[in-house]
Design a protein around this motif. Structure first.
Motif, short mmCIF file in Angstrom:
data_model
loop_
_atom_site.label_atom_id
_atom_site.label_comp_id
_atom_site.label_asym_id
_atom_site.label_seq_id
_atom_site.Cartn_x
_atom_site.Cartn_y
_atom_site.Cartn_z
N PHE A 74 6.05 53.08 81.14
CA PHE A 74 5.25 54.28 81.38
C PHE A 74 5.38 55.35 80.29
N SER A 76 4.90 57.16 76.97
CA SER A 76 3.96 57.10 75.85
C SER A 76 4.65 57.59 74.58
N LEU A 111 -1.89 54.79 73.63
CA LEU A 111 -0.79 55.54 74.22
C LEU A 111 0.58 55.14 73.68
N ARG A 113 2.61 52.75 74.54
CA ARG A 113 3.60 52.27 75.51
C ARG A 113 4.07 50.87 75.13
N ARG A 118 5.48 46.54 79.86
CA ARG A 118 4.29 46.51 80.71
C ARG A 118 3.93 45.09 81.11
N SER A 195 1.12 53.62 93.78
CA SER A 195 0.67 52.32 93.29
C SER A 195 0.50 51.30 94.41
N ASP A 284 -4.60 51.96 85.78
CA ASP A 284 -3.60 52.63 84.95
C ASP A 284 -3.09 53.89 85.67
N PRO A 285 -1.78 54.18 85.61
CA PRO A 285 -0.74 53.61 84.74
C PRO A 285 0.00 52.41 85.31
N THR A 286 -0.35 51.97 86.54
CA THR A 286 0.33 50.80 87.09
C THR A 286 -0.06 49.57 86.28
#
Length: 341
Positions: A74, A76, A111, A113, A118, A195, A284-286
């Motif tokens: 998560f 950035s 971003l 990440r 992820r 989420s 997003d962000p999940t």
């Protein structure tokens, strides 16, 4: 007569022949033991099983592996040392686009990440949705199909028409239209927190609309099982219908159910990825593998950073292929027509 009597007495008095030494004895094996023996003899089945176990461990140990890499899914990082802000704004610089010591699979464009974190967390989400929705479909399909085949008559007719109705629906269009509605209904419930909302909605939708085909298969098996001797014996001893259904009938169709479940898991993995890719699933962000594909497509990053598209795409292909091959192996192993060795 005297000669015959003496012959009988001599035969009775003679010792019975002793069994030959070191003669192999037949060993009784259960259905699952026989299936496991057949799977072990197949290199493709063992390889697919190893891949499935490795993927499951990768998803389960995702937080630990991400912590070992020193990143999380998560956070950035949009600094000019990581992302380009001149020629192609948001594109990872060469040292961050591909695997490195600090970022094992690079970083995502836009971003910044960590891609490995992820991917690992996304595996948890994708596999959780697929496994839970498969469990819902299997339970509903097994119970409803067994009830239709066992009770017969009007019960069978009504359930069969409901199955026909579910099988007649255009599945993808139905899921696409109902998922946003269900998410809005679940938003004010405990399942709609954070989420959990997209995950719960996908589990309910995919599970509820995936039972009909299994129910039809189970119904066909139960139609022949309900007339067998062990069912009649259970009834003669006063067993109730529910007892016969859950203790005698359903355990004898678990081989078919297991085969269908192993084939349904990759279908639900692909369905989750497709729905998230189309924007009605995990958002997003999940992270999820389908959401990562959606991010690569929505920002047109697949043109300038094809690695960002290739990583979740390859993971999705390998996972679905491994589950499909394992499902084929389980089907062949549990096939009652196959010869037992």
């Amino acid at each position: 007569m005297t000669q015959l009597q003496s012959t009988v007495e001599a035969t009775a008095a003679s010792p019975s022949p002793s069994p030959a030494p070191n003669r192999p004895t037949a060993e009784a094996r259960s259905l699952l033991a026989t299936a496991w023996l057949r799977i072990r003899r197949s290199k493709i089945a063992l390889l697919s099983l190893c891949f499935v176990v490795a993927i499951m461990l990768f998803a389960i140990l995702g937080p630990l592996l991400s912590a070992m890499s020193g990143n999380d899914p998560f956070t950035s990082n949009t600094s000019p040392d990581v992302l380009d802000d001149l020629q192609t704004p948001g594109l990872p610089l060469p040292g961050y686009m591909y695997p490195s010591a600090s970022h094992w699979l690079g970083v995502e464009p836009g971003l910044g990440r960590d891609l490995f974190a992820r991917l690992a967390y996304g595996g948890q989400v994708s596999l959780t949705i697929a496994l839970l929705s498969t469990a819902v479909s299997v339970v509903l399909g097994t119970v409803i199909g067994a009830a239709a085949g066992y009770f017969g008559g009007k019960t069978d007719a009504i359930i069969s028409r409901i199955m026909d109705l579910f099988l007649a629906f255009p599945h993808l269009l139905l899921v696409l239209s109902l998922t946003p509605i269900l998410q809005s209904r679940l938003r004010d419930t405990p399942l709609g927190q954070g989420s959990f909302l997209p995950m719960a909605s996908l589990v309910i939708i995919l599970g509820f609309f995936g039972w009909a085909y299994l129910a039809r298969i189970v119904r066909g098996q139960v139609l022949s099982l309900r007339e067998r001797e062990f069912v009649e014996a259970a009834r003669s001893f006063g067993a109730s219908h529910l007892s016969v259904l859950f203790r005698q009938i359903i355990p004898n169709v678990m081989g078919v159910v297991l085969v269908y479940a192993t084939m349904l898991i990759p279908t639900n993995i692909s369905a989750e990825a497709a729905l998230s890719f189309l924007g009605v699933g995990v958002k997003d962000p999940t992270p999820s593998w389908g959401q990562m594909l959606n991010a690569a497509q929505s920002g047109n990053w697949y043109l300038s950073d094809p690695w960002f598209l290739a990583v979740p795409g390859a993971m999705l292909i390998v996972t679905v292929l491994a589950f499909n091959l394992l499902g084929d192996a389980v089907r062949d192993a549990l096939d009652p027509k196959a010869s037992r060795h």
